[in-house]
Design an enzyme around this catalytic site. Structure first.
Site, PDB file in Angstrom:
ATOM      1  N   LYS A  49     -53.257 -30.551  89.871  1.00 44.92           N
ATOM      2  CA  LYS A  49     -52.297 -29.695  89.431  1.00 44.92           C
ATOM      3  C   LYS A  49     -51.949 -29.839  87.970  1.00 44.92           C
ATOM      4  O   LYS A  49     -51.623 -29.132  87.273  1.00 44.92           O
ATOM      5  CB  LYS A  49     -51.143 -29.851  90.483  1.00 44.92           C
ATOM      6  CG  LYS A  49     -51.393 -29.141  91.914  1.00 44.92           C
ATOM      7  CD  LYS A  49     -50.410 -29.472  92.784  1.00 44.92           C
ATOM      8  CE  LYS A  49     -50.694 -28.631  94.228  1.00 44.92           C
ATOM      9  NZ  LYS A  49     -49.871 -29.197  95.200  1.00 44.92           N
ATOM     10  N   GLN A  93     -44.645 -32.491  96.290  1.00 36.56           N
ATOM     11  CA  GLN A  93     -45.850 -32.515  96.866  1.00 36.56           C
ATOM     12  C   GLN A  93     -45.520 -32.783  98.253  1.00 36.56           C
ATOM     13  O   GLN A  93     -45.225 -33.820  98.815  1.00 36.56           O
ATOM     14  CB  GLN A  93     -46.831 -33.443  96.241  1.00 36.56           C
ATOM     15  CG  GLN A  93     -48.165 -33.767  97.052  1.00 36.56           C
ATOM     16  CD  GLN A  93     -49.119 -32.412  96.739  1.00 36.56           C
ATOM     17  OE1 GLN A  93     -49.218 -31.763  95.799  1.00 36.56           O
ATOM     18  NE2 GLN A  93     -49.698 -32.060  97.785  1.00 36.56           N
ATOM     19  N   ASP A 116     -43.143 -23.133  94.554  1.00 35.17           N
ATOM     20  CA  ASP A 116     -43.879 -23.126  95.894  1.00 35.17           C
ATOM     21  C   ASP A 116     -43.356 -21.994  96.701  1.00 35.17           C
ATOM     22  O   ASP A 116     -43.956 -21.530  97.792  1.00 35.17           O
ATOM     23  CB  ASP A 116     -43.736 -24.467  96.485  1.00 35.17           C
ATOM     24  CG  ASP A 116     -44.994 -25.228  96.513  1.00 35.17           C
ATOM     25  OD1 ASP A 116     -46.164 -24.693  96.389  1.00 35.17           O
ATOM     26  OD2 ASP A 116     -45.023 -26.634  96.952  1.00 35.17           O
TER      27      ASP A 116
END
Ligand code: NAD
Length: 294
Positions: A49, A93, A116
């Site tokens: 990422k 994460q 997200d």
């Protein structure tokens, strides 16, 4: 024989559009990634990422907390990032180490920075059809379906297998927003195979290796396989494994019109959509126009 939908290529195209959009913005978006603990897979995901964020011309801010971090430590860090005007997106994460409450931590993220798309506010906006940040993997599924069928998906029958918060439910809402007729199926669904055979677009998101067989697929249908399952691969040597999807690729390929491989299908789309969301979040928050190419 189905045409393979090359997720790697489609994801590279999305990343190229993101990079092009970033280069024309009045400022540089920044994505903060929060990693807690030492899970090796999470470290790999975060490295990817960070690299892809920088390759797209954005700033990447990496925050690593130790495995013994408390809930308060995680929430305090998120709150600092919420208040930091330089930060456009916050990615926590997952999974968090045992003992930490993921949903509570996610809810600390300012919805304006929720790249997200996992906060209650983002889920609510999706349900209400309001503009907002959408979950990455389901967004990737829609983009892949469009890469096979063109921009207009209206009237297509979509069957999503799985009703998780992360994939199944948001995928259903996103296809509905494209004017598809959507059925969400799950572990209690009766005659799942018959239902799947009605789908123009079939989206298995279960986590069961090779569950969807060729005779579940309507001839010519598009199969967007979200599942990622690691199975033994003795043909590669003792103790070796390989990744397969929820669809039995070899069995479905002769029947489907288009099908995503695993790996190399939906997987690469997730980070590409995260980068896209970071640009969109930056534009909303800083009052910039959202670039047309996104
Ligand atoms: P989950 O375990 O949260 O949800 C699985 C869903 O499948 C549940 O809603 C359940 O009702 C349904 N289900 C279980 N057994 C079933 C059955 N026999 N028949 C029909 N439905 C059944 O999983 P998830 O987080 O939604 O992930 C699903 C899969 O997608 C996993 O393999 C995961 O690794 C993969 N995944 C891939 C990506 C990616 O980037 N490609 C991202 C997220 C998840």
């Amino acid at each position: 024989m189905a045409e393979r939908i090359e997720g790697k290529q489609v994801a590279a195209d999305v990343r190229a559009k993101v990079a092009e959009a970033v280069s024309a913005l009045p400022g540089q978006p920044a994505l903060a990634v929060v990693l807690v603990g030492e899970d090796p897979a999470s470290h790999v995901y975060v490295r990817n990422k960070v690299r892809q964020t920088e390759e797209a011309g954005m700033r990447s801010l990496h925050h690593h907390l130790s495995a013994d971090a408390s809930q308060a430590d995680v929430e305090d860090l998120i709150s600092t990032l919420n208040d930091d005007p330089e930060v456009d997106g916050i990615l926590l994460q997952l999974p968090l180490p045992k003992g930490l409450d993921e949903q509570r931590a996610i809810e600390c993220i300012n919805p304006a920075k929720d790249v997200d798309g996992l906060t209650e506010a983002s889920a609510g906006r999706l349900l209400l059809g309001k503009a907002g940040l959408r979950p990455c993997t389901p967004t990737g599924c829609v983009i892949l379906a469009k890469s096979a069928l063109g921009e207009d998906l209206s009237g297509k029958n979509v069957v999503v297998i799985g009703r998780s918060i992360l994939v199944g439910k948001p995928a259903a809402m996103l296809f509905l927003a494209e004017n598809c007729t959507v059925t969400v199926s799950h572990s209690r669904t009766q005659d799942l195979e018959g239902l799947c055979r009605t789908a123009d677009i079939l989206v298995p998101a279960v986590g069961r290796a090779k569950m969807v067989k060729g005779d579940w697929v309507k001839p010519g249908a598009v199969v967007i396989d979200v599942g990622i399952n690691r199975i033994d691969a003795p043909e590669k040597g003792e103790g070796k494994t390989r990744l397969v999807g929820d669809a039995d690729f070899a069995d479905c390929e002769p029947v489907a019109g288009h099908i995503t491989p695993v790996p190399g299908g939906v997987g690469p789309m997730t980070i590409a959509c995260l980068l896209r969301n970071t640009v969109i979040a930056a534009c909303y928050r800083r009052g910039w126009d959202i670039p047309a190419e996104l």
